[in-house]
Design a protein around this motif. Sequence first.
Motif, PDB file in Angstrom:
ATOM      1  N   LYS A 201       5.935  -2.493  10.135  1.00  0.00           N
ATOM      2  CA  LYS A 201       6.505  -1.850   8.946  1.00  0.00           C
ATOM      3  C   LYS A 201       8.014  -1.630   9.111  1.00  0.00           C
ATOM      4  CE  LYS A 201       5.898   2.504   6.585  1.00  0.00           C
ATOM      5  NZ  LYS A 201       5.134   3.776   6.608  1.00  0.00           N
ATOM      6  N   GLY A 204      10.014  -4.665   8.661  1.00  0.00           N
ATOM      7  CA  GLY A 204       9.817  -5.382   7.407  1.00  0.00           C
ATOM      8  C   GLY A 204       8.936  -6.615   7.531  1.00  0.00           C
ATOM      9  N   ASN A 206       5.239  -8.555   7.520  1.00  0.00           N
ATOM     10  CA  ASN A 206       4.040  -8.446   6.692  1.00  0.00           C
ATOM     11  C   ASN A 206       2.916  -7.781   7.494  1.00  0.00           C
ATOM     12  OD1 ASN A 206       1.933  -8.749   4.928  1.00  0.00           O
ATOM     13  ND2 ASN A 206       2.191 -10.975   4.643  1.00  0.00           N
ATOM     14  N   VAL A 207       2.573  -6.554   7.132  1.00  0.00           N
ATOM     15  CA  VAL A 207       1.549  -5.832   7.896  1.00  0.00           C
ATOM     16  C   VAL A 207       0.167  -6.475   7.764  1.00  0.00           C
ATOM     17  CG1 VAL A 207       2.781  -3.632   7.759  1.00  0.00           C
ATOM     18  CG2 VAL A 207       1.025  -4.177   6.055  1.00  0.00           C
ATOM     19  N   ALA A 252      -2.103   0.295   5.092  1.00  0.00           N
ATOM     20  CA  ALA A 252      -1.355  -0.632   4.228  1.00  0.00           C
ATOM     21  C   ALA A 252      -1.521  -0.249   2.761  1.00  0.00           C
ATOM     22  CB  ALA A 252      -1.804  -2.071   4.482  1.00  0.00           C
ATOM     23  N   ASP A 255       0.527   2.761   2.048  1.00  0.00           N
ATOM     24  CA  ASP A 255       1.965   2.446   2.035  1.00  0.00           C
ATOM     25  C   ASP A 255       2.351   1.465   0.922  1.00  0.00           C
ATOM     26  OD1 ASP A 255       2.396   4.064   4.198  1.00  0.00           O
ATOM     27  OD2 ASP A 255       2.321   2.445   5.692  1.00  0.00           O
ATOM     28  N   LEU A 257       1.522  -1.612   0.919  1.00  0.00           N
ATOM     29  CA  LEU A 257       1.849  -2.890   1.565  1.00  0.00           C
ATOM     30  C   LEU A 257       0.647  -3.831   1.647  1.00  0.00           C
ATOM     31  CD1 LEU A 257       4.027  -1.431   4.495  1.00  0.00           C
ATOM     32  CD2 LEU A 257       4.856  -2.640   2.468  1.00  0.00           C
ATOM     33  N   TRP A 258      -0.452  -3.411   1.063  1.00  0.00           N
ATOM     34  CA  TRP A 258      -1.668  -4.226   1.122  1.00  0.00           C
ATOM     35  C   TRP A 258      -1.550  -5.389   0.148  1.00  0.00           C
ATOM     36  CZ3 TRP A 258      -5.533  -5.133   4.185  1.00  0.00           C
ATOM     37  CH2 TRP A 258      -6.661  -5.803   3.699  1.00  0.00           C
ATOM     38  N   LYS A 259      -1.766  -6.597   0.663  1.00  0.00           N
ATOM     39  CA  LYS A 259      -1.673  -7.788  -0.185  1.00  0.00           C
ATOM     40  C   LYS A 259      -2.938  -8.617  -0.052  1.00  0.00           C
ATOM     41  CE  LYS A 259       3.265  -8.011   0.736  1.00  0.00           C
ATOM     42  NZ  LYS A 259       3.890  -8.366   2.015  1.00  0.00           N
TER      43      LYS A 259
END
Length: 267
Positions: A201, A204, A206-207, A252, A255, A257-259
């Motif tokens: 994170k 930057g 990808n988590v 994720a 945050d 950041l989940w994709k």
Amino acid sequence: MKRMALSLMAISMLVGVANAQLKVNTKAIGAVGKGVKAATYSDADAARDAAAGVKWMDEHNPVADANDPYAVRLNKIFGKHKSEDGLNLNYKVYKVVDINAFACADGSVRVFSSLMDIMSDDELLAVIGHEIGHVRNHDSKDAMKAALTRSAVADAAGSQSGVASALTESQLGALAEAMMDSKHSRKQETDADMYSYDFMKKHGYNVMGAYNAFMTLASLSEGSGAQASKFQKMMNSHPDSKQRAEEVKKKAQKDGLWKEADIKKIK
Ligand SMILES: [Zn+2]
């Protein structure tokens, strides 16, 4: 591609402590040492002893040279993190069939080519973040202490300074093996996972790489056959891979950041 030169080491790494073949090697060294005095064993001691063990491993395993595609790739991924979090890290690739990576108290991180074969750059970053977490949290020092005791060179290490340099070749081999055999506690593993997520994170990255790395490990533990069974045993000391993936997912999602689209398709 070769197995690790120290086959016993590779086996112990995959199968764990209770391995008959491991005893043979230990026996050659002598009685188990008295252990390392916890109060007096410093970070510097751990770094010194770990460096000796890693040097031995580097000399006895097929290290990818600078122009090797594996080394080039790892350099691209790891190069900017040599001074991560105030640590002084160094890294190499071992071209071996075992699927693993490890870190030592001196800041040495070794990544195995077979792990690189099955992981994307983002996944490898998550693994590297996890290993750095072990160093940063001093888990590697605890592991080093345990390794010294198990490898029966603890008495020597406790009685003089700079002893690692005075160890015989076979003692160094035993030390290296014990280092590879060191298990962290579940709590240490979970903390290293958290460190890895924050590492991704913070930079930057990808988590989803962390999620996918654990799902990849989970897929290796599934199925049957000798390889799967070896891998299951190796992973016994870790929290369940799918559970680790779930923890990443929760963070994720929290945050933002989940994709979903970046979930790796695993065959
Ligand atoms: Zn770990």
